[in-house]
Structure formats: C-alpha cells, structure tokens
Design an enzyme around this catalytic site. Structure first.
Site, PDB file in Angstrom:
ATOM      1  N   ASP A 206     -49.589 -28.984 -12.418  1.00  0.00           N
ATOM      2  CA  ASP A 206     -49.264 -27.553 -12.385  1.00  0.00           C
ATOM      3  C   ASP A 206     -50.444 -26.679 -12.844  1.00  0.00           C
ATOM      4  OD1 ASP A 206     -47.346 -29.485 -13.136  1.00  0.00           O
ATOM      5  OD2 ASP A 206     -45.853 -27.975 -13.599  1.00  0.00           O
TER       6      ASP A 206
ATOM      7  N   ASP B 205     -49.940 -22.314 -19.973  1.00  0.00           N
ATOM      8  CA  ASP B 205     -49.117 -21.480 -19.088  1.00  0.00           C
ATOM      9  C   ASP B 205     -49.476 -19.996 -19.107  1.00  0.00           C
ATOM     10  OD1 ASP B 205     -47.501 -23.415 -17.859  1.00  0.00           O
ATOM     11  OD2 ASP B 205     -46.274 -23.597 -19.657  1.00  0.00           O
TER      12      ASP B 205
HETATM   13  N1  GLY Z   1     -44.863 -25.514 -14.289  1.00  0.00           N
HETATM   14  C1  GLY Z   1     -43.585 -26.018 -14.495  1.00  0.00           C
HETATM   15  C2  GLY Z   1     -42.832 -26.444 -13.290  1.00  0.00           C
HETATM   16  O1  GLY Z   1     -43.320 -26.559 -12.204  1.00  0.00           O
HETATM   17  O2  GLY Z   1     -41.689 -26.724 -13.489  1.00  0.00           O
END
Ligand code: GLY
Length: 428
Positions: free
Chosen positions: A206, A144
C-alpha cells in the site's frame, strides 16, 4: 496455502493427517504449477469500445445525487465517514484521529465533485472537511500520512485553487520522508507496537501510494531528496515485493540494519502467500504513478506486467474477489474498492503507453470496470448513501466484509473525473 485463521489439529491424528496432507500438497502443487503457468502467459482479451455501455454523465449524476443525500447528514467535523455496514444505509463515522488512515478520502471526494461540477457548494464543503486536520502534517508514527493528506490538501491545491496548502503538504512530505531507512531502501510503513507480529522494518505494498506526496513535494519547492526517496522505495519494492508471476505480497519485514528480507506475509489477505486483490491494485496504481512522475521506462514496463497479471485474474464483471486465491468460491465477497483503484490507474496508464493496442486495451478495461461498478449490482443508488457497495476492507481480521468503503468511492470519483477529462481532451 494456510489461511490466517487456522484451527488446531489433535495429536493422535497427526500421523494419519500427515500422510493425507502430503498427498493433498502433492496434488495441489501439481495443480498450482499448471495454473501458474497459464496465468503468467495469459493476456486477457479486453472488451472493445462497442461492447462497453457506459453513460458517464449518468454515473456522475448518480454520485452528485448520492452526495446531496449524505453530506447534510455528515455534520460532525471531528469525524469522517468510513464505511456503511452490509445491512445499513448510512455512513458510520470514525474520529479524525492521527492513527486512522482514511481521514483524507471524504474531503478528496468533495474536491473531485467540485472539479467535475464547478459548483461552489462542494468547494466550500471540501474546505471545511479538509482544514480540520492540518495538525496531521506532523504525523511520523506511520506511513499513512500520504493517504491522509494528499487526497485532502493535495487535491485542494490541484483542483480547488488552494495554493495556501503548499506548506502543509511540504511539511507532510518531510514527515513521511523521515520514515525512510537507507539501509533498507524503503519507507517504514507501520510501527511494530501496532503490529507486533513483526519486530523490524515493515513495508507494505500500500505504501506505493504515499510516494505521490513525495513526488509532488519535490516538484513544488520541497527538498530534492523527496524524489530520490520515492524512486528508491519504488525500486526496492519492485525487487522484493513481487513473485515471479508479478503478483504482490502484502507485508514485507526487512532487517533494519542489513536490509535483508526476513519475511513475506499478509495482514489483510487470505494467507501469507495468497494474492490479496487490493494489494495488487495498489501495485498497479503505484507503478503507473511512479512512471508518470519519473518517465523511467522500467517503471512503465513493471506497471504493465502488474496490470496484465491483474486483468488475467479477473472474473467476467471485472470486479475481483477480495483475494484471488479464494475467488473460486462463489460465497467469497467481492472488493469493489480494488476495482475502483485499478479503473482510475488504468485511465492514466492508457495515456502513458505508446502502443495503440495497449492504449485501447487499458482504456476499455477501465471502462468495463466503471460500467460494472456503476451498474445496479454495485451502485449504492437507492440502497445506501455510498457511490459503491460490495467492498471488503479486512476479511482476515473479521471486519469490513461486503460493505461500502469511503476509499472505494474516492477512487471511483477520481476515475470518473479522469475519464471526463480524457473525453473532453478528445484523446480517445
Ligand atoms: N491501506 C490499507 C488498505 O488497503 O486496506
């Protein structure tokens, strides 16, 4: 499809239930085959420009007045606003912690407001909120770091003339690249300690968004291998992360040594095999961005396939239910964050495709999404301190259901800024 929260079945009923389930599965298969066929073939009729009533200036003014209200309340520099609960009006703040993926969005919103308004006060606020987590440049414990550093430091560099952020971004890119596993061909998203369901190399859809940091770094004096890693990740994900109908799984587990796909699951979707809306949105955004960075037509073609599928699944207001596989239930909540992510992506896509009809189709779809998001139904104006209401973060985990989310606001203001620039350049 088995939802993540399943109940227990009594043993004495097993046989009876078994035959019922067999019949049910049989008929569901018949129904689904028919549905899949239709969905794959469909290209949604998008509205023409006369059908969309979008007042960009007023949507931007709404965002600015929402910030005038919320910013003076957000004074704790050790935290950032994350969500507004359904019945609340003010942001709930969470610590700027190395494990919290949302830290960068609030400064990112301020950078965008500065870019739109050129009002120095937003720049000063953005600097203050960005520079509190420089230490995060060394995060190697999860993927992240891209979500955290690029909206803050990346936008500060690009929109706020903060060229001194360059080395922070290059270090952040190196941290992210350290998670690349060449045996698999992807960046490892999560640690197994935090997500013990999976034992080996986990990559989630993601992760596509984090590639932007690597592309940026390769273009700005960083190691050229950052570019190669980003491309390889996109190629491997394209091969493994999507069903034949161009919908995305959320979580893939790979064998860390052989690179074989071990499992395809979900964490935030309704069920392992369901179509989580924001996952599809990350795919649309991710492949549009990868094409923009590489110019490789295979990524453009794929971005269009993901987009056309996403559009074909949308309801009339262009804001999806949190998971496409529960959308037939009117009680299931919406996810405005997915709509904001896709609206922003489609404004880019409309400029990248060559076919005039495709340009208009994607542009008008984006406008329709923004019109809906800015309308009374989804806007926070007069109701709460956010730009947008009605997002769903993780219903399957039992939290962030029908709330305001900071990243919905981030992608929404990014889309408004992109639209403003398209209009100023007179391209449409
Ligand atoms: N990257 C986390 C979400 O989309 O909740």
């Amino acid at each position: 499809m088995i939802p993540l929260n399943t109940g227990k079945i009594g043993l004495k009923n097993t046989f009876f239930l078994g035959s019922k389930i067999f019949l049910l599965v049989f008929f569901l298969c018949l129904f689904n085959c028919k549905k899949e066929k239709n969905e794959t073939a469909e290209i949604k009729q998008t509205p023409n420009s006369e059908e969309v009533k979008l007042d960009l200036k007023s949507l931007i003014d709404d965002c600015e007045s929402q910030l005038e209200i919320s910013v003076p309340k957000l004074t704790d520099l050790t935290k950032h606003p994350r969500l507004i609960e359904t019945d609340s009006t003010e942001w709930e703040e969470v610590p700027n912690n190395r494990l919290v993926w949302t830290s960068g969005f609030y400064p990112g919103i301020l950078w965008y407001m500065y870019d739109i308004s050129k009002d120095e006060k937003w720049k000063q606020e953005a600097i203050k909120r960005t520079e509190v987590f420089e230490d995060f440049k060394t995060i190697t414990e999860h993927h992240d770091i891209g979500f955290m550093m690029f909206p803050a430091y990346g936008k500060g560099y690009e929109l706020g003339e903060k060229k001194e952020y360059k080395n922070i971004l290059l270090t952040s890119a190196a941290s992210l690249a350290s998670r690349f596993n060449p045996n698999v061909g992807t960046i490892r998203s999560w640690s197994n300690k935090m997500h013990p369901r999976w034992k080996q190399h986990i990559t989630i859809i993601d992760n596509m968004l984090n590639l932007e940091l690597l592309f940026w770094a390769a273009k700005h004096g960083g190691d050229k291998k950052f570019y190669d890693i980003a491309v390889k990740h996109a190629e491997t994900t394209m091969k493994n992360h999507f069903r034949d109908d161009y919908t995305s799984w959320h979580v893939l587990e790979y064998d860390s040594i052989t690179g074989a796909v071990l499992n395809r699951n979900t964490k935030q979707g309704y069920a392992d095999d369901s179509r989580w809306s924001r996952g599809q949105a990350w795919g649309v955004y991710g492949y549009t961005m990868v094409y923009k960075e590489t110019g490789d037509k295979k990524f453009l073609d794929f971005a269009q396939k993901l987009t056309d599928k996403y559009l074909s699944l949308l309801p009339d207001d262009y804001v999806p239910c949190w998971d496409f596989d529960v959308a037939s239930d009117p009680n299931e909540e919406k996810d405005a964050s997915a709509a904001a992510v896709v609206a922003s992506a489609l404004l880019d896509l409309s400029e990248l495709v060559e076919d005039k009809k495709d340009q208009e189709r994607y542009y008008n779809a984006a406008l329709k999404m923004l019109e809906s998001l800015g309308s009374y139904k989804y806007s926070g104006v007069g109701k709460a301190d956010a730009f947008l209401l009605h997002s769903t973060g993780a219903k399957s985990l039992g939290h962030e259901i029908d709330v305001a989310l900071i990243y919905a606001d981030y992608y929404y203001i990014e889309a408004l800024d992109r639209l403003k620039k398209i209009k100023e350049n007179g391209k449409i």
